[in-house]
Design an enzyme around this catalytic site. Sequence first.
Site, mmCIF file in Angstrom:
data_model
loop_
_atom_site.group_PDB
_atom_site.id
_atom_site.type_symbol
_atom_site.label_atom_id
_atom_site.label_comp_id
_atom_site.label_asym_id
_atom_site.label_seq_id
_atom_site.Cartn_x
_atom_site.Cartn_y
_atom_site.Cartn_z
ATOM 1 C CE1 TYR A 71 -14.062 3.581 -7.591
ATOM 2 C CE2 TYR A 71 -16.479 2.975 -7.782
ATOM 3 C CZ TYR A 71 -15.238 2.790 -7.215
ATOM 4 O OH TYR A 71 -15.057 1.696 -6.205
ATOM 5 C CG ASP A 80 -2.268 0.741 1.178
ATOM 6 O OD1 ASP A 80 -3.246 0.127 0.784
ATOM 7 O OD2 ASP A 80 -2.095 1.974 0.911
ATOM 8 C CE LYS A 120 -12.911 0.165 -8.449
ATOM 9 N NZ LYS A 120 -11.721 -0.742 -7.843
ATOM 10 C CB THR A 160 -13.982 0.765 3.691
ATOM 11 O OG1 THR A 160 -14.485 1.453 2.693
ATOM 12 C CG2 THR A 160 -14.431 -0.642 3.643
HETATM 13 N N1 LIG Z 1 -15.921 0.496 -0.052
HETATM 14 C C1 LIG Z 1 -16.898 0.436 -0.937
HETATM 15 O O1 LIG Z 1 -18.150 0.583 -0.708
HETATM 16 C C2 LIG Z 1 -16.642 -0.142 -2.339
HETATM 17 C C3 LIG Z 1 -17.469 -0.608 -3.119
HETATM 18 C C4 LIG Z 1 -16.882 -1.136 -4.470
HETATM 19 C C5 LIG Z 1 -15.641 -1.264 -4.557
HETATM 20 N N2 LIG Z 1 -14.917 -0.856 -3.739
HETATM 21 C C6 LIG Z 1 -13.392 -1.113 -4.101
HETATM 22 O O2 LIG Z 1 -12.563 -1.842 -3.137
HETATM 23 C C7 LIG Z 1 -11.440 -1.551 -3.122
HETATM 24 C C8 LIG Z 1 -10.936 -1.318 -1.731
HETATM 25 O O3 LIG Z 1 -11.529 -0.200 -1.151
HETATM 26 P P1 LIG Z 1 -12.003 0.284 0.259
HETATM 27 O O4 LIG Z 1 -13.340 0.542 0.457
HETATM 28 O O5 LIG Z 1 -11.249 -0.619 1.228
HETATM 29 O O6 LIG Z 1 -11.144 1.669 0.305
HETATM 30 P P2 LIG Z 1 -9.962 2.037 1.370
HETATM 31 O O7 LIG Z 1 -9.765 3.503 0.801
HETATM 32 O O8 LIG Z 1 -10.188 1.896 2.740
HETATM 33 O O9 LIG Z 1 -8.812 1.242 0.951
HETATM 34 C C9 LIG Z 1 -7.933 1.659 -0.578
HETATM 35 C C10 LIG Z 1 -6.614 1.262 -0.299
HETATM 36 O O10 LIG Z 1 -5.889 1.508 -1.559
HETATM 37 C C11 LIG Z 1 -4.928 2.104 -1.480
HETATM 38 N N3 LIG Z 1 -4.284 2.918 -2.674
HETATM 39 C C12 LIG Z 1 -5.120 3.696 -3.505
HETATM 40 N N4 LIG Z 1 -4.602 3.942 -4.689
HETATM 41 C C13 LIG Z 1 -3.108 3.518 -4.430
HETATM 42 C C14 LIG Z 1 -1.915 3.405 -5.273
HETATM 43 N N5 LIG Z 1 -1.862 4.374 -6.298
HETATM 44 N N6 LIG Z 1 -0.839 3.065 -4.493
HETATM 45 C C15 LIG Z 1 -0.614 2.135 -3.409
HETATM 46 N N7 LIG Z 1 -1.857 1.932 -2.759
HETATM 47 C C16 LIG Z 1 -3.169 2.647 -3.072
HETATM 48 C C17 LIG Z 1 -5.226 3.177 -0.412
HETATM 49 O O11 LIG Z 1 -3.703 3.684 0.262
HETATM 50 C C18 LIG Z 1 -5.957 2.699 0.458
HETATM 51 O O12 LIG Z 1 -5.411 1.832 1.685
HETATM 52 C C19 LIG Z 1 -11.265 -0.311 -4.047
HETATM 53 O O13 LIG Z 1 -10.747 -0.879 -5.368
HETATM 54 C C20 LIG Z 1 -12.510 0.139 -4.231
HETATM 55 O O14 LIG Z 1 -12.738 1.037 -5.389
HETATM 56 C C21 LIG Z 1 -15.274 -0.428 -2.558
#
Ligand SMILES: NC(=O)c1ccc[n+]([C@@H]2O[C@H](COP(=O)([O-])OP(=O)(O)OC[C@H]3O[C@@H](n4cnc5c(N)ncnc54)[C@H](O)[C@@H]3O)[C@@H](O)[C@H]2O)c1
Length: 254
Positions: free
Chosen positions: A156, A38, A160, A191
């Site tokens: 986004y 990360d 995606k 989250t």
């Molecule tokens: N939370 C939701 O409702 C949801 C819904 C659909 C999809 N998602 C997807 O799930 C995944 C995780 O999301 P989350 O909710 O845990 O969010 P989050 O923000 O808690 O976690 C995302 C992590 O990705 C890391 N990150 C982002 N870009 C980066 C980069 N360029 N280099 C290194 N690290 C990077 C961030 O530092 C963070 O720790 C994402 O891809 C998100 O799009 C989340």
Amino acid sequence: MNGPEADRVVLVTGGAGGIGSAVCRRLADHRTTLAVADRDVESAREIALEVRSAGGRAEPFGCDLSRPEEVEALVACVVERFGALHGLCTVAGSIRRGDITELTPADWRATFEDNLDSVFLTCRAAIPQLAKEGGGSIVTIASGWGLRAGRRAAAYCAAKAGVVMLTQAMALDHASAGIRANCVAPGDVRTSMLEREAHQLGRPVAEFYEEAADRPLGRVGEPREIADAVSFLLGEKSSFVTGAVLTVDGGGTL
Ligand SMILES: NC(=O)c1ccc[n+]([C@@H]2O[C@H](COP(=O)([O-])OP(=O)(O)OC[C@H]3O[C@@H](n4cnc5c(N)ncnc54)[C@H](O)[C@@H]3O)[C@@H](O)[C@H]2O)c1
């Protein structure tokens, strides 16, 4: 992945975030060795420590996954540290809410870098290593919004949708090397990303959560529910599954 999961080395990108850390905890239950990558290296360190103090094997790696040279170095370091790579879960991602008249070109680029370039770069670096082991398993995290558009999230949604198609293209191209590639498409999950979205849209967080719960199962998802789907697709129980997109969204895309 082939063979017993306890002997496997898996790289989890975005491993410090809400869903990524749940994936790490879930895989640690199977005694998988974890590389937690990360750009938030402090939080990655905390997750790795947590896994280790529960008896698991994990190492944190700081990396901006949108930078080709950093990703190449990351995969090389993981292989050097653990001797092999058997699986990859690409969880890293970020969101900037807005329609295309609200989003700047910088928003567009950053959204594509974090959500799609990161998947391209990590898989590109990892696939030769998986092939060396006679195959492996890749799980990408897209979104319900990669399958069906949502309002004021244009960049986004586009990024995606790219993750979904990239996963299926990899499933076709690398099956002969024993590599499976599958995608999990979550709906709203509890989250910090959801809270950031509420702030970006100028909405009270509680009200935002209430709206997000408006789906057939009547609630938002928990990170561990996404981790369970990832664990299935990464492991041997899904050995005949490749190119699949598993929506885990409480029926939100129905
Ligand atoms: N939370 C939701 O409702 C949801 C819904 C659909 C999809 N998602 C997807 O799930 C995944 C995780 O999301 P989350 O909710 O845990 O969010 P989050 O923000 O808690 O976690 C995302 C992590 O990705 C890391 N990150 C982002 N870009 C980066 C980069 N360029 N280099 C290194 N690290 C990077 C961030 O530092 C963070 O720790 C994402 O891809 C998100 O799009 C989340």
